[in-house]
Design an enzyme around this catalytic site. Structure first.
Site: not given
Ligand SMILES: NC(=O)C1=CN([C@@H]2O[C@H](COP(=O)(O)OP(=O)(O)OC[C@H]3O[C@@H](n4cnc5c(N)ncnc54)[C@H](OP(=O)(O)O)[C@@H]3O)[C@@H](O)[C@H]2O)C=CC1
Ligand SMILES: O=C(O)CCCC(=O)O
Length: 492
Positions: A165, A192, A243-244, A265-266, A396
């Site tokens: 998001w 979502s 994501g995470s 990209e975690l 984080e």
């Molecule tokens: N690398 C990055 O850019 C990011 C890192 N983060 C880190 O993660 C922490 C938690 O954030 P959060 O948004 O909960 O991150 P998540 O990893 O939970 O979510 C990222 C995406 O994965 C989806 N997802 C969650 N669980 C599953 C699953 N079991 N299978 C498939 N897809 C799944 C989520 O869907 P849904 O939206 O429905 O939950 C969302 O689209 C943050 O505080 C931050 O530390 C978060 C976002 C981005």
């Molecule tokens: O600088 C970027 O490209 C955005 C950060 C990416 C991220 O938070 O996953």
């Protein structure tokens, strides 16, 4: 609810960009079972849209369509594919204001940042339109006199993406663009919390003339179901996730059954090191830009700020003053610099980290509490006296908290900076050329910002080492994840 949808539509120049149906196999559809979910504006708490909540069934149809459409797409000339991507870029830029408004309404970041994100997302379409024409193979001198060896680069197949998001446009844009440039089909599921920006890219793709079915955008709250369909459907050959780290690990385990190629990209835990010889004002400005971008909600935001003994007090004072002046509010209001956090859980995580610091001897220089703007707001905060034993050093925070750690020597700073399972972004400020060279080489990170707090661009490779991920997005390397090499050995 419908009033809020009407409200958001009414402030768009082109209301058709606000699409709430899924984009599946070239059609805009409601969920087969009629399910929908609410999208909420995190600044105001009101529902701004009710979006189709798709299930595995519709996702499987999308994958079938991408598999059917991809062969004709790959057979077109690269220049032809590039033309469609270029039109997507141009349309995104032409509608940048509306796309930014939708983005701010669903995610909360200030409008100026949202406009920046739209330009950033669009830049991936421009870049990969250009790179599509440069997918060069190789010829290799034969190992025997009668052998002619060549390497073909071919699209991997259907690529699936799951995005977060925090960058509702740019994170999915930088997966769609290289996939299409390489000649792949694409299916993507946005978070979502923020499906509207991704669906708007579907509208743009339609208008740009992308072949029907080649790309689907799949809003759904059933994250784990959709992740399973992506990993278990044999037509999908590539998974790209942002994501995470926790969810990345789950997806990698699931993808193992089909030996699927993964880009991950975690999470990050970025160190930001300020040496005694740094330009102090530049370091303060860089720290503010880096830490408070997107209200601290990026995986490359500084998470730990290490300041050398000799300038610690001066840096702390200047940083606290600059941070106290940041304007917090509803991102839709011009001039706001920090919006809300995405939801209450995010605020709670920030609170937990701050409380932990304070309970172990740290102090607040500015901020340090929830903000009276509303339940998703937290004050821009600077903490002093933070140490490696505190939670904030290991996890984080993903929020507007700048924790200051004190160090004495270069070796100590490098050792503390590398003391983490993560390895995405790192930063340091120094004017000593020897130190600049040593430290950039010693930091175990995928990206190093030297004397700058901002480095993101489509022309450079973005990605992490250790548990921050696998693969690179952007740059000429960004296409590799969507291509397979085929070695051809010809006997003449
Ligand atoms: N690398 C990055 O850019 C990011 C890192 N983060 C880190 O993660 C922490 C938690 O954030 P959060 O948004 O909960 O991150 P998540 O990893 O939970 O979510 C990222 C995406 O994965 C989806 N997802 C969650 N669980 C599953 C699953 N079991 N299978 C498939 N897809 C799944 C989520 O869907 P849904 O939206 O429905 O939950 C969302 O689209 C943050 O505080 C931050 O530390 C978060 C976002 C981005
Ligand atoms: O600088 C970027 O490209 C955005 C950060 C990416 C991220 O938070 O996953």
């Amino acid at each position: 609810m419908r009033d809020s949808v009407t409200d958001l539509k009414s402030i768009l120049n082109d209301p058709a960009l606000l699409e709430t149906r899924g984009y599946v196999a070239g059609e805009w559809i409601e969920a087969d079972d009629g399910a929908s979910f609410d999208v909420t504006n995190p600044a105001r708490g009101d529902v701004i849209a009710q979006v189709a909540d798709l299930s595995r069934t519709e996702v499987a149809r999308a994958i079938d369509a991408a598999e059917s459409a991809r062969h004709a797409w790959a057979a077109r000339t690269a220049k032809d594919r590039a033309g469609v991507l270029r039109r997507m870029h141009d349309l995104m830029m032409a509608h940048a204001d509306d796309l930014a408004t939708i983005l701010t309404a669903e995610m909360g970041k200030p409008l100026a940042e949202a406009r920046g994100e739209i330009a950033y997302g669009a830049s991936y379409f421009e870049w990969f339109a250009e790179e599509a024409k440069r997918i060069y193979g190789e010829t290799i001198p034969g190992h025997q006199p009668d052998k002619r060896l060549t390497v073909l680069k071919q699209p991997i197949g259907v690529a699936a993406a799951i995005t977060p998001w925090n960058f509702p446009n740019a994170m999915i844009a930088r997966k769609i663009a290289p996939a299409l440039a390489a000649g792949c089909g694409f299916v993507g599921r946005p978070a979502s919390e923020t499906p509207l920006s991704a669906l708007a890219i579907g509208v743009i793709a339609d208008r740009a003339g992308l072949p029907k079915g080649l790309m689907s955008i799949l809003p759904s709250t059933r994250a784990s179901d959709i992740g399973k369909e992506f990993c278990e459907n044999p037509k999908v050959r590539k998974l790209s996730f942002t994501g995470s780290t926790e969810v990345g690990r789950i997806l990698m385990r699931q993808a193992a059954d089909q030996v699927m190629k993964c880009s991950m990209e975690l999470g990050g835990n970025a160190p930001f090191i300020v040496f005694d010889d740094a330009d102090l004002d530049a370091a303060v400005a860089g720290a503010v830009a880096c830490k408070f971008r997107n209200n601290g909600q990026t995986c490359v935001c500084a998470n730990r700020i290490y300041v050398q003994d000799g300038i610690y007090d001066a840096f702390a004072e200047k940083l606290a003053k600059a941070v106290a002046e940041l304007r917090i509010g509803d991102g839709l209001e011009e001039g706001v610099q920090l919006g809300p956090l995405i939801h209450d859980d995010a605020v709670s995580k920030v609170e937990t980290h701050v409380d932990d610091v304070l309970s172990k001897g740290g102090t607040v220089l500015t901020g340090g509490a929830r903000h009276n703007m509303g339940s998703n707001f937290y004050q821009a905060t600077v903490l002093a006296g933070v140490t490696q034993e505190m939670r904030i050093a290991k996890e984080e925070t993903f929020g507007p908290v700048a924790p200051l750690f004190r160090f004495k020597t270069e070796e100590e700073a490098i050792s503390m900076a590398n003391d983490t399972i993560f390895g995405l972004a790192s930063y340091f400020y120094s004017r000593d050329i020897g130190r600049v060279t040593r430290v950039q080489e010693a930091l175990e990170y995928g990206v190093v910002g030297v004397n700058t707090g901002i480095f993101s661009t489509e022309v450079a490779p973005f990605g992490g080492v250790k548990q921050s991920g696998i693969g690179r997005e952007g740059s000429r390397h960004g296409l590799d994840d969507y291509l397979e090499m085929k070695y051809v050995c010809l006997s003449v």
